[in-house]
Design an enzyme around this catalytic site. Structure first.
Site, PDB file in Angstrom:
ATOM      1  N   ASP A   1     -16.553  -0.030   4.261  1.00  0.00           N
ATOM      2  CA  ASP A   1     -15.371   0.728   3.887  1.00  0.00           C
ATOM      3  C   ASP A   1     -15.146   0.628   2.380  1.00  0.00           C
ATOM      4  O   ASP A   1     -15.967   0.057   1.650  1.00  0.00           O
ATOM      5  CB  ASP A   1     -14.155   0.264   4.680  1.00  0.00           C
ATOM      6  CG  ASP A   1     -13.648  -1.102   4.231  1.00  0.00           C
ATOM      7  OD1 ASP A   1     -14.445  -1.855   3.643  1.00  0.00           O
ATOM      8  OD2 ASP A   1     -12.476  -1.411   4.474  1.00  0.00           O
TER       9      ASP A   1
ATOM     10  N   SER B   1      -8.296   0.168   0.215  1.00  0.00           N
ATOM     11  CA  SER B   1      -9.095  -0.113   1.414  1.00  0.00           C
ATOM     12  C   SER B   1      -9.741   1.163   1.942  1.00  0.00           C
ATOM     13  O   SER B   1     -10.487   1.824   1.234  1.00  0.00           O
ATOM     14  CB  SER B   1      -8.223  -0.791   2.469  1.00  0.00           C
ATOM     15  OG  SER B   1      -8.991  -1.230   3.553  1.00  0.00           O
ATOM     16  N   HIS B   2      -9.434   1.531   3.205  1.00  0.00           N
ATOM     17  CA  HIS B   2     -10.076   2.684   3.839  1.00  0.00           C
ATOM     18  C   HIS B   2      -9.248   3.953   3.716  1.00  0.00           C
ATOM     19  O   HIS B   2      -9.648   4.995   4.238  1.00  0.00           O
ATOM     20  CB  HIS B   2     -10.285   2.380   5.327  1.00  0.00           C
ATOM     21  CG  HIS B   2      -8.998   2.116   6.059  1.00  0.00           C
ATOM     22  ND1 HIS B   2      -8.362   0.887   6.014  1.00  0.00           N
ATOM     23  CD2 HIS B   2      -8.221   2.918   6.824  1.00  0.00           C
ATOM     24  CE1 HIS B   2      -7.257   0.958   6.738  1.00  0.00           C
ATOM     25  NE2 HIS B   2      -7.149   2.164   7.233  1.00  0.00           N
TER      26      HIS B   2
ATOM     27  N   SER C   1     -10.960  -2.871  14.318  1.00  0.00           N
ATOM     28  CA  SER C   1     -11.027  -2.031  13.124  1.00  0.00           C
ATOM     29  C   SER C   1     -12.259  -2.317  12.276  1.00  0.00           C
ATOM     30  O   SER C   1     -12.493  -1.620  11.287  1.00  0.00           O
ATOM     31  CB  SER C   1      -9.768  -2.235  12.278  1.00  0.00           C
ATOM     32  OG  SER C   1      -9.657  -3.589  11.889  1.00  0.00           O
TER      33      SER C   1
ATOM     34  N   LYS D   1      -3.950  -6.418  -2.093  1.00  0.00           N
ATOM     35  CA  LYS D   1      -4.061  -7.514  -1.143  1.00  0.00           C
ATOM     36  C   LYS D   1      -3.884  -8.809  -1.922  1.00  0.00           C
ATOM     37  O   LYS D   1      -4.574  -9.029  -2.926  1.00  0.00           O
ATOM     38  CB  LYS D   1      -5.404  -7.479  -0.423  1.00  0.00           C
ATOM     39  CG  LYS D   1      -5.597  -6.225   0.437  1.00  0.00           C
ATOM     40  CD  LYS D   1      -6.951  -6.202   1.122  1.00  0.00           C
ATOM     41  CE  LYS D   1      -7.097  -4.954   1.993  1.00  0.00           C
ATOM     42  NZ  LYS D   1      -8.437  -4.890   2.657  1.00  0.00           N
TER      43      LYS D   1
ATOM     44  N   ARG E   1       0.837  -1.189   0.000  1.00  0.00           N
ATOM     45  CA  ARG E   1       0.000   0.000   0.000  1.00  0.00           C
ATOM     46  C   ARG E   1       0.878   1.247   0.000  1.00  0.00           C
ATOM     47  O   ARG E   1       1.902   1.301   0.672  1.00  0.00           O
ATOM     48  CB  ARG E   1      -0.910   0.016   1.236  1.00  0.00           C
ATOM     49  CG  ARG E   1      -2.071   0.984   1.124  1.00  0.00           C
ATOM     50  CD  ARG E   1      -2.974   0.874   2.336  1.00  0.00           C
ATOM     51  NE  ARG E   1      -3.443  -0.500   2.567  1.00  0.00           N
ATOM     52  CZ  ARG E   1      -4.260  -0.834   3.562  1.00  0.00           C
ATOM     53  NH1 ARG E   1      -4.670   0.091   4.412  1.00  0.00           N
ATOM     54  NH2 ARG E   1      -4.638  -2.074   3.714  1.00  0.00           N
TER      55      ARG E   1
ATOM     56  N   HIS F   1     -13.081  -5.493  10.887  1.00  0.00           N
ATOM     57  CA  HIS F   1     -12.990  -6.740  10.127  1.00  0.00           C
ATOM     58  C   HIS F   1     -13.646  -7.858  10.953  1.00  0.00           C
ATOM     59  O   HIS F   1     -13.255  -8.098  12.093  1.00  0.00           O
ATOM     60  CB  HIS F   1     -11.530  -7.122   9.855  1.00  0.00           C
ATOM     61  CG  HIS F   1     -10.812  -6.202   8.928  1.00  0.00           C
ATOM     62  ND1 HIS F   1     -10.843  -6.366   7.562  1.00  0.00           N
ATOM     63  CD2 HIS F   1     -10.047  -5.113   9.161  1.00  0.00           C
ATOM     64  CE1 HIS F   1     -10.114  -5.414   6.992  1.00  0.00           C
ATOM     65  NE2 HIS F   1      -9.614  -4.640   7.939  1.00  0.00           N
TER      66      HIS F   1
ATOM     67  N   ASP G   1     -13.360  -1.069   0.310  1.00  0.00           N
ATOM     68  CA  ASP G   1     -13.352  -2.337  -0.433  1.00  0.00           C
ATOM     69  C   ASP G   1     -14.281  -3.376   0.169  1.00  0.00           C
ATOM     70  O   ASP G   1     -14.242  -4.543  -0.236  1.00  0.00           O
ATOM     71  CB  ASP G   1     -11.926  -2.892  -0.524  1.00  0.00           C
ATOM     72  CG  ASP G   1     -11.359  -3.297   0.824  1.00  0.00           C
ATOM     73  OD1 ASP G   1     -11.763  -2.704   1.846  1.00  0.00           O
ATOM     74  OD2 ASP G   1     -10.499  -4.199   0.878  1.00  0.00           O
TER      75      ASP G   1
ATOM     76  N   GLU H   1     -11.918  -7.932  14.557  1.00  0.00           N
ATOM     77  CA  GLU H   1     -10.946  -6.918  14.944  1.00  0.00           C
ATOM     78  C   GLU H   1     -11.668  -5.634  15.336  1.00  0.00           C
ATOM     79  O   GLU H   1     -12.772  -5.352  14.855  1.00  0.00           O
ATOM     80  CB  GLU H   1      -9.993  -6.614  13.787  1.00  0.00           C
ATOM     81  CG  GLU H   1      -9.098  -7.755  13.368  1.00  0.00           C
ATOM     82  CD  GLU H   1      -8.113  -7.295  12.296  1.00  0.00           C
ATOM     83  OE1 GLU H   1      -7.092  -6.687  12.652  1.00  0.00           O
ATOM     84  OE2 GLU H   1      -8.389  -7.513  11.107  1.00  0.00           O
TER      85      GLU H   1
ATOM     86  N   ASP I   1     -14.597  -5.017   3.086  1.00  0.00           N
ATOM     87  CA  ASP I   1     -14.286  -6.082   4.040  1.00  0.00           C
ATOM     88  C   ASP I   1     -14.484  -5.636   5.488  1.00  0.00           C
ATOM     89  O   ASP I   1     -14.273  -6.421   6.413  1.00  0.00           O
ATOM     90  CB  ASP I   1     -12.863  -6.609   3.836  1.00  0.00           C
ATOM     91  CG  ASP I   1     -11.805  -5.517   3.905  1.00  0.00           C
ATOM     92  OD1 ASP I   1     -12.156  -4.372   4.258  1.00  0.00           O
ATOM     93  OD2 ASP I   1     -10.636  -5.811   3.604  1.00  0.00           O
ATOM     94  N   ARG I   2     -14.891  -4.380   5.693  1.00  0.00           N
ATOM     95  CA  ARG I   2     -15.180  -3.898   7.043  1.00  0.00           C
ATOM     96  C   ARG I   2     -16.559  -3.244   7.054  1.00  0.00           C
ATOM     97  O   ARG I   2     -17.072  -2.830   6.017  1.00  0.00           O
ATOM     98  CB  ARG I   2     -14.142  -2.879   7.510  1.00  0.00           C
ATOM     99  CG  ARG I   2     -12.737  -3.430   7.581  1.00  0.00           C
ATOM    100  CD  ARG I   2     -11.832  -2.507   8.361  1.00  0.00           C
ATOM    101  NE  ARG I   2     -11.714  -1.196   7.743  1.00  0.00           N
ATOM    102  CZ  ARG I   2     -11.287  -0.101   8.394  1.00  0.00           C
ATOM    103  NH1 ARG I   2     -10.990  -0.168   9.667  1.00  0.00           N
ATOM    104  NH2 ARG I   2     -11.185   1.039   7.754  1.00  0.00           N
TER     105      ARG I   2
END
Length: 818
Positions: free
Chosen positions: A597, A463-464, A682, A473, A375, A684, A599, A680, A601-602
């Site tokens: 988010d 991502s975010h 965050s 990823k 990233r 996830h 992408d 998580e 995944d959250r």
């Protein structure tokens, strides 16, 4: 003449006497008796006590599940009954029926059908002056005499009638309620609807049977595929007269409750060994003891022996051992070494030394190769040449692992098409085949790996992070790359260890297969009004369609793909980014708001009352449901999560496991431990039960709605039922990438919190009696991350001040950030 000494007859008698003395014989008999008692006790425990205790445990767990499911079924039936009754109070419908004017019946019927999308069918029956068997022949609309009898009961008692019956070899469940004096409403469900709901609740822990009893007849409405342990069946009467719910434990439940006899065997063996050893000592001592003079001589010789040099005290040895262990632990900790300090992998160094590969270095931005992804700033750090080299490195690594095909997806960022082209060019140049699945959310790419049985994938996403960032990823052989694997790609680029060839390019679409898979798995028992904030990210097109397919009324918010992210940053864990979602939930009086988010995944949640619970509180709701249906299940969470989460899991009968932050670390740990759920702070969330073990914001949101609707509660009620502690949000302190790991390492080496427990699996979490504090190096940006939790505001402030004082002594330049 020399006199001959007489022969000692006594000595001959002893020599020729019995082999064992009476004392020795008693010792042997005592040993055998004790060993026999031990084996007898072991046999009694194994064959009598343990089966009795196991049956009690099975009965208790099955009874608990039966009570829980009876409450759920009762609530679902009550909700459906209230919805049917609500339809019969429609003033326009009752007025039309009373006047005999049912020309608008089709409109009313359509409205009724829309109100019950999950039903098999719905009907409006007109009741004339002569009843239903009048000139309109309304009985032709009814299937059989049972439906006619249900209508008669509803007319006579003016009540809601619920009954199950067979028609065309399948079981149906109908709700009938009169609409005034001149009509009635029928709503009929296939019994499989309730069967799917019950099986979803039960998981694989129990099997469910629904029985309907009428007079002397006993019918099985819902029959399980297999019935194990009928003796442990628990029966619960339901609110519908004659209905009974029977719950049978499954093999997996019995196995989880069965005790492992290994420990019992070890105890038995230990007892036998102790008995044998102690009696052996007495047996040996029963022989003649050495003469006192010989012992005295031996003692004298021992006294004259030279003295051994004095050894260090236990305190000194312990301090030395602890210091060595701490140094070893810190040196091995994955989160502590500063970048560039670890040597290259041995196998790569060997290949480079042979001269078989090119060794001309390629200049790349080293800080882009992070702990669990690549990233950086899109236009500078991830330029075309760098992305081309990354493609060559990933393709070469996949080919070296014996893989021949790779999936490629991307998000909607403005830089993603350019990175996609450069990366694709690099991949194809190695000879690996690529299937491009277009713009998708990250969890959809993971799903595609399982659906297409291709375990290698690259997701181009920032991502975010803000719009000028991007990254990748990477998964190989169904495992997300992290840490050393990411650094190995960097080393491969620097030494240009690339394969060459010409791969092929193919395209595919996964959207509809993903929707079908989720909607076929999740059951939402009632229609919810849901606001979905996609943040203009990769879920913008898929999320509204998915939740409409699940039966929700969806209000889309920022669901247009736009790589500029014009409305707010694509990070829903920052509460200020949820302000528009809060307004929309309040304005539309929605049941819940869901934000994803960039992408997908959250996720983050906004409740009907406008609350934004952190992810560990959301994980408490999910974990309570998971452990209730899977006793003994292991639940993973990262070091940022509340200690209340661990306590809740233990109280519910589960096994809590704390682990490192980072989606790749969590996915690997999920695979290693077999945990059914992980999460998580965050945002996830990782589901293994009924899913694949990767982080998926959309699937997690669907499972959350399933839990809330099946239990008949709201998100606010679920949060109110949780215990509360005082906590801080995640605190990010800007620190340069090349300094952050060394700073955290120095903090760990110099902390003096002697009254606390240290957890060093990721950074350093210090557990005090009144709370805890965490410091770790961020793996996604140039910062160190801190979080605190305590029993009171005073304790929270004290812990924070202790951390700040030590940090400032290590690096006074942080004073402005603290």
């Amino acid at each position: 003449m020399t006199e001959t000494a007489p022969i000692n007859s006594a000595s001959h008698k002893v020599k020729g006497g019995p082999r064992f003395s009476s004392n020795q014989r008693d010792i042997v008999i005592s040993a055998l008796a004790c060993i026999g008692i031990v084996f007898g006790a072991f046999y009694w425990i194994q064959h009598f006590e343990e089966p009795r205790a196991l049956k009690q445990r099975i009965d208790a767990v099955t009874a608990n599940i039966a009570d829980h499911q009876r409450g759920i079924v009762r609530d679902v039936i009550s909700q459906l009954g209230e919805r049917v009754t609500e339809q019969t109070t429609n003033a326009e419908l009752t007025n039309a029926l009373s006047q005999g004017n049912i020309s608008a019946d089709n409109l009313f019927a359509q409205s009724l059908n829309r109100a019950f999308p999950e039903a098999l069918d719905t009907k409006i029956i007109y009741i004339g002056k002569q009843g239903i068997a009048d000139e309109r022949s309304e009985t032709l609309k009814l299937r059989n005499n049972i439906e006619i009898d249900m209508l008669r009961k509803s007319i006579e008692n003016n009540t809601l009638v619920i009954e199950a019956y067979q028609h065309d070899r399948q079981w149906l469940i109908s709700f009938v309620k009169t609409a005034g004096k001149h009509g009635a409403v029928y709503v009929t469900f296939n019994a499989q609807y309730f069967e799917k709901m019950l099986n979803s609740l039960a998981g694989n822990t129990v099997s469910i049977e629904l029985i309907q009893t009428y007079k002397t007849r006993r019918d099985v409405v819902i029959k399980p595929s297999i019935i194990n342990y009928p003796d442990a069946m628990q029966s619960r009467a339901l609110s519908v007269p004659g209905w009974t719910l029977q719950v049978y434990p499954q093999e997996i439940t019995v196995q989880s409750l069965s005790s492992d006899s290994t420990l019992l065997w070890l105890i038995c063996v230990l007892c036998v060994a102790l008995i044998a050893g102690s009696h052996a000592i007495f047996f040996v001592r029963s022989y003649q003891i050495p003469l006192a003079s010989e012992r005295a001589k031996t003692n004298t010789e021992d006294t004259a022996a030279p003295q051994v040099e004095a050894t260090p005290s236990l305190e000194q040895a312990l301090a030395k051992k602890l210091a060595a262990n701490r140094q070893s632990s810190l040196s091995k900790r994955a989160n502590f070494p500063a970048p560039g300090r670890a040597p290259p992998l041995a196998e790569l160094s060997t290949r480079g030394a042979t001269g078989n590969k090119k060794t001309n270095a390629t200049r790349i931005a080293a800080n882009c190769f992070r702990a669990y992804d690549i990233r950086g700033i899109a236009d500078t750090e991830l330029n075309d040449s760098t992305c081309f080299a990354i493609g060559r490195a990933i393709g070469s690594e996949a080919l070296d692992r014996g893989q021949s095909k790779l999936l490629l997806g991307r998000d909607s960022r403005l830089s993603s098409p350019r990175i996609h082209q450069a990366l694709l060019k690099g991949l194809l140049s190695t000879g690996i085949d690529v299937t491009d699945i277009g713009i998708v959310a990250t969890p959809m790419l993971h799903f595609a790996c399982h659906n297409l049985n291709v375990g290698n994938a690259i997701m181009i996403t920032g991502s975010h992070n803000p719009s000028h960032y991007n990254g990748m990823k990477i998964s190989l052989e169904f495992a997300t790359l992290s840490a050393k694997d990411i650094q190995a790609l960097k080393y491969r680029i620097e030494t240009q260890e690339f394969e060459t060839g010409q791969g092929s390019l193919d395209t595919d679409s996964i959207e509809q297969r993903y929707i079908d898979r989720v909607s076929g798995d999740v059951v939402i028992a009632q229609t919810l009004k849901v606001v979905i904030d996609a943040g203009n990210g990769a879920t913008s097109k898929i999320a509204p369609t998915l939740f409409e397919e699940l039966g929700c009324e969806v209000i889309p918010l920022f669901c247009e793909l736009d790589g500029n992210f014009p409305n707010h940053a694509p990070d829903p864990t920052i509460e200020s980014n949820l302000s528009a979602l809060k307004v929309a939930v309040a304005e539309h009086q929605a049941d819940i708001g869901i934000a994803f988010d960039g992408d997908g995944d959250r996720l983050a949640i906004v409740t009907a009352e406008g609350r934004c619970p952190p992810a560990d509180q959301l994980l408490m709701v999910l974990a309570s449901d998971m452990v209730a249906r899977n006793p003994g299940a292991e639940i993973l969470f990262d070091v940022k999560c509340s200690r209340l989460l661990s306590e809740l899991i233990v109280d519910a009968g589960g096994r809590p496991t704390m682990w490192k932050c980072g989606h790749s670390y969590m996915k690997q740990k999920m695979a290693d431990t077999g945990a059914l759920l992980g999460g998580e702070f965050s945002g996830h969330i990782f589901y293994k039960e009924r899913w694949y073990g990767f982080d998926d914001g959309m699937y997690t949101a669907a499972r959350l709605l399933e839990i809330l609707t099946l239990s008949g509660t709201t998100m606010d009620d679920a949060l109110d039922s949780q215990c509360k502690l005082v906590s801080s949000p995640e605190i990010l302190i800007p620190v340069a990438d090349e300094r952050k790991f060394a700073l955290v390492e120095t903090f760990a080496e110099n902390q003096k919190f002697t009254d606390a427990a240290l957890i060093n699996i990721d950074g350093l979490r210090i557990e005090f009696r009144q709370g805890w504090g965490l410091i770790r190096a961020s793996n996604t940006g140039p910062a160190i991350s801190m979080r605190f939790e305590a029993d009171s505001e005073a304790s929270l402030t004290r812990i924070q001040n202790d951390f700040k004082d030590l940090l400032l002594r290590i690096d006074p330049t942080l004073v402005d950030s603290l």
